[in-house]
Design an enzyme around this catalytic site. Structure first.
Site, PDB file in Angstrom:
ATOM      1  N   CYS A 234      -4.671   3.102   1.816  1.00 57.51           N
ATOM      2  CA  CYS A 234      -5.724   4.160   1.230  1.00 57.51           C
ATOM      3  C   CYS A 234      -4.947   5.159   0.669  1.00 57.51           C
ATOM      4  O   CYS A 234      -4.670   6.363   1.187  1.00 57.51           O
ATOM      5  CB  CYS A 234      -6.309   4.674   2.504  1.00 57.51           C
ATOM      6  SG  CYS A 234      -7.242   3.530   3.663  1.00 57.51           S
ATOM      7  N   ALA A 236      -5.101   7.038  -2.986  1.00 56.48           N
ATOM      8  CA  ALA A 236      -5.210   8.118  -3.454  1.00 56.48           C
ATOM      9  C   ALA A 236      -5.256   9.604  -2.714  1.00 56.48           C
ATOM     10  O   ALA A 236      -5.674   9.246  -1.255  1.00 56.48           O
ATOM     11  CB  ALA A 236      -6.684   7.984  -4.233  1.00 56.48           C
ATOM     12  N   LYS A 240       1.912  10.335  -1.259  1.00 56.10           N
ATOM     13  CA  LYS A 240       2.574   9.529  -0.376  1.00 56.10           C
ATOM     14  C   LYS A 240       3.242   8.312  -1.185  1.00 56.10           C
ATOM     15  O   LYS A 240       4.217   7.649  -1.021  1.00 56.10           O
ATOM     16  CB  LYS A 240       1.783   9.190   0.679  1.00 56.10           C
ATOM     17  CG  LYS A 240       1.401  10.108   1.597  1.00 56.10           C
ATOM     18  CD  LYS A 240       0.673   9.858   2.894  1.00 56.10           C
ATOM     19  CE  LYS A 240       0.045  11.011   3.746  1.00 56.10           C
ATOM     20  NZ  LYS A 240      -0.732  11.536   2.875  1.00 56.10           N
ATOM     21  N   ARG A 263     -10.646   8.420  -8.556  1.00 57.28           N
ATOM     22  CA  ARG A 263      -9.290   9.097  -7.839  1.00 57.28           C
ATOM     23  C   ARG A 263      -8.292   8.158  -8.232  1.00 57.28           C
ATOM     24  O   ARG A 263      -6.888   8.558  -8.349  1.00 57.28           O
ATOM     25  CB  ARG A 263      -9.548   9.087  -6.356  1.00 57.28           C
ATOM     26  CG  ARG A 263     -10.332  10.176  -5.880  1.00 57.28           C
ATOM     27  CD  ARG A 263     -10.980  10.041  -4.419  1.00 57.28           C
ATOM     28  NE  ARG A 263      -9.894   9.707  -3.410  1.00 57.28           N
ATOM     29  CZ  ARG A 263      -9.318  10.501  -2.683  1.00 57.28           C
ATOM     30  NH1 ARG A 263      -9.488  11.932  -2.981  1.00 57.28           N
ATOM     31  NH2 ARG A 263      -8.438  10.463  -1.888  1.00 57.28           N
ATOM     32  N   ASP A 305      -3.217   5.635   5.803  1.00 53.27           N
ATOM     33  CA  ASP A 305      -3.623   6.974   5.865  1.00 53.27           C
ATOM     34  C   ASP A 305      -5.081   7.099   5.584  1.00 53.27           C
ATOM     35  O   ASP A 305      -5.179   7.423   4.304  1.00 53.27           O
ATOM     36  CB  ASP A 305      -2.562   7.882   5.020  1.00 53.27           C
ATOM     37  CG  ASP A 305      -2.932   9.574   5.199  1.00 53.27           C
ATOM     38  OD1 ASP A 305      -2.327  10.092   6.100  1.00 53.27           O
ATOM     39  OD2 ASP A 305      -3.759  10.143   4.644  1.00 53.27           O
ATOM     40  N   CYS A 359      -4.622  13.416   8.849  1.00 53.14           N
ATOM     41  CA  CYS A 359      -4.738  15.057   8.636  1.00 53.14           C
ATOM     42  C   CYS A 359      -5.898  15.637   9.786  1.00 53.14           C
ATOM     43  O   CYS A 359      -6.542  16.653   9.209  1.00 53.14           O
ATOM     44  CB  CYS A 359      -4.830  15.727   7.175  1.00 53.14           C
ATOM     45  SG  CYS A 359      -6.141  14.983   6.120  1.00 53.14           S
ATOM     46  N   ASP A 435      10.991 -34.021  16.618  1.00 53.94           N
ATOM     47  CA  ASP A 435      11.286 -35.522  16.402  1.00 53.94           C
ATOM     48  C   ASP A 435      10.267 -36.124  17.448  1.00 53.94           C
ATOM     49  O   ASP A 435      10.059 -35.778  18.559  1.00 53.94           O
ATOM     50  CB  ASP A 435      12.797 -35.885  16.697  1.00 53.94           C
ATOM     51  CG  ASP A 435      13.121 -37.051  16.155  1.00 53.94           C
ATOM     52  OD1 ASP A 435      13.817 -36.935  15.088  1.00 53.94           O
ATOM     53  OD2 ASP A 435      12.759 -38.107  16.399  1.00 53.94           O
TER      54      ASP A 435
END
Length: 635
Positions: A234, A236, A240, A263, A305, A359, A435
């Site tokens: 994620c 935009a 990061k 964005r 994020d 955040c 085998d």
């Protein structure tokens, strides 16, 4: 100026509940998103003060064509901002006619409230408060410069460098034009809280990234080495992502996803200014990205994020009025999305390490999401201990949650943040040996035991019946395929099987068919990097022809790797590249007759533009680059 009209439109949209400041700023057509966002946020912060001054001065009564929101932006710029940008257009003379009255009303308001500073006029909830206690963090973009050069530049501008901080107390004591190097992140400079670097030439040239320290933790903790393939799920607005590119040194590949086209367009400009060249942007829902897609087969690192309540963001009240404490319904919806995104990320077959961050301060979006995702992958992934000296740990809601990190203005001098580092549980290295002959397997077991081999798992099973999607073989990167063959290169074959020196066409056809099916099957294992195909046959039908046919069935995915360039006996020139194969014989190599081909996966190249499924974000034009990245000279 277009800036003021755009800012007024955003303020009107916020007031009418059309969206948040950030959303409306990105939705506007104004190009300089950061400039617009800063102006709108500051105007909104002083909204009540500006309303009082405008009303007392009678500005709207005198200028009947001036709309209220535009008036608020203009008066902020005149009285509280940096003054009108550029020439100020037609607004500068208009406001100039009322400047004396407006300044007088602002001074009268200060006297009435018994304050001397503009910021003391703010309501308690709008004052900088803890925001002012959080320093200005500035990440040095190592794709364009280094910390030493950035520090020297600031020193030439009159800033005083205080060296590397040793504690948070050093950061709290910063004032004036002093700055420090962060004690944890080697490329993070720290300035006093009110330092404004938006107009600084190094920032505008992409040498500096204005990024909170907590926001720098995810990429730092993911720590992908150069050459890695990474997903930014994620992505935009892109800070990061640019940090990941710096860690990769632009070597490798970043797949960055976001659903917001505007964005992403802004992000493309940001990344170009930062000198990022290893990122492919996609306007796509990460949840719709298939982990089995060939492009993502080598992805070992994911940064997730996701959208969150933003309850840790100090400026969130300005962006989205009333969003300080998210409702239970909103938290439930956000946590559901976050959990789906995290569980989806953990299904990528080659994933080794993932960083999940928000955040948000809410347990529902942080520890609860991580716990649920780990419970759905028992024994496969675990929380990795992160930064043991970090003072603020995850809430103790489940065993191991203390490995998570939290951040806040009070404990870490940053914005509110949460970070969890998730890593795959290492599976002991293993050889899977197949085998169909039980007696031969029993003899093989005896041989391996005598040789001290302990990492081999024997299976009496047809390799063609082994499923590449079986979880046991998910990490298989190497395959050795030496199938049944005519043995026409074996010097003793005539003794073992009289009459087998020259196999019949029918037997060759049957053997080659089986060999081809086995080789094509082997090439379907999702994590396969390198395969060696060999026979003790001298027949082209079992060697070059089998390899050629298998490669034709996997165009662009696998190729012949050059093997032992000095080997004297090469493959028959039956197709381009066949010379990379090796042959052996008593006459040329003093060995038995043999054939070897080394096949390796082709790395998927990035397109010139940034593929988005329905859109492509290309690199900016030379003119755009010149405008955004005049970065070669600092003096």
């Amino acid at each position: 100026m277009a800036l003021y009209a755009a800012a007024a439109a955003v303020l009107a949209g916020v007031e009418s509940r059309q969206g948040s400041i950030k959303g409306l700023v990105y939705a506007s057509s104004f190009q300089n998103v950061k400039q617009l966002y800063a102006l709108v946020c500051e105007t909104q912060r002083y909204s009540a003060v500006l309303d009082a001054v405008i009303a007392s001065a009678g500005l709207l009564r005198a200028e009947k064509k001036l709309r209220p929101h535009l008036a608020k932006v203009l008066v902020y710029e005149l009285l509280l901002g940096k003054g009108f940008r550029g020439s100020g257009g037609r607004w500068k003379p208009l406001l100039g006619r009322h400047q004396a009255r407006l300044k007088a009303e602002l001074a009268r308001l200060k006297v009435h409230r018994g304050v001397s500073r503009n910021e003391d006029l703010l309501e308690v909830g709008s004052r900088p408060g803890t925001t002012c206690q959080v320093p200005r963090f500035v990440r040095v973009n190592t794709l364009k410069t280094c910390s030493d050069d950035a520090i020297d530049y600031f020193k030439r501008q009159g800033f005083s460098y205080q060296g590397q901080a040793s504690s948070l107390d050093d950061l709290k004591a910063l004032k004036g034009k002093h700055f420090l190097l962060d004690p944890l992140l080697p490329d993070l400079l720290v300035f006093p809280a009110q330092t404004d670097l938006h107009e600084h030439p190094l920032y505008q040239a992409g040498h500096l990234i204005l990024q909170d320290k907590a926001s720098c933790l995810p990429a730092m903790l993911l720590a992908p080495p150069p050459g890695s393939h990474v997903i930014d799920a994620c992505a935009a607005p892109g800070n990061k992502t640019s940090h990941l590119a710096a860690l990769l040194k632009n070597q490798g590949k970043i797949f960055a996803f976001d659903l917001d086209a505007k964005r992403l367009a802004s992000m493309a400009t940001l990344l170009a200014r930062a000198g990022v060249s290893c990122c492919e942007l996609a306007e796509e829902d990460f949840l719709a990205v298939s982990p089995s897609d060939e492009r993502y087969r080598q992805v070992q690192y994911i940064l997730l994020d996701p959208s969150c309540s933003g309850s840790g963001m100090l400026t969130r009240q300005l962006e989205e009025p009333g969003a300080g404490t998210p409702s239970k319904e909103r938290l439930h919806a956000l946590a559901g999305f976050q959990q789906r995104a995290l569980c989806h990320a953990l299904t990528f077959p080659s994933l080794q390490r993932l960083v999940y961050s928000t955040c948000s301060l809410c347990q529902e979006e942080n520890e609860d999401v991580v716990r649920e995702a780990l419970q759905q992958s028992p024994g496969t992934f675990r929380l990795a201990p992160a930064l043991p000296s970090w003072p603020h740990r995850g809430l103790s809601t489940f065993p191991g949650a203390e490995h998570c990190l939290r951040a806040s203005p009070e404990t870490t001098l940053t914005g509110g943040f949460f970070v969890a580092v998730i890593e795959r549980v290492e599976v002991p290295r293993k050889i899977f040996a197949f085998d169909l002959d039980a007696k031969r397997l029993a003899s093989m077991a005896t041989l391996l035991a005598r040789a001290g081999v302990s990492c081999c798992e024997l299976a009496e099973e047809d390799f063609l019946a082994v499923s590449p999607s079986d979880e046991r073989y998910r990490q298989v990167q190497y395959i050795l395929l030496d199938p049944s063959c005519s043995g026409s290169g074996m010097l003793t074959r005539q003794l073992e099987e009289p009459g087998a020196g020259t196999p019949s066409k029918e037997r060759l056809h049957a053997l080659a068919g089986f060999q081809q099916r086995a080789l094509c099957h082997a090439l379907t294992f999702p994590s396969l990097q390198r395969l060696v195909y060999s026979t003790c046959s001298l027949c082209q039908e079992e060697n070059e022809d089998v390899v050629r046919e298998a490669l034709q069935q996997s165009p662009g995915t696998f190729r012949l790797a050059p093997a032992l360039p000095s080997w004297p006996h090469r493959g028959l020139s039956t197709f381009p590249g066949a010379e990379h194969c090796l042959r052996a014989s008593p006459e040329t190599t003093l060995t038995g007759g043999f054939f070897v081909a080394v096949i390796e996966r082709v790395e998927v190249p990035s397109p010139t533009g940034r593929s988005t499924g329905t859109r492509t974000y290309t690199q900016p034009s030379p003119k755009e680059k010149e405008e955004t990245a005049n970065s070669s000279s600092w003096s």
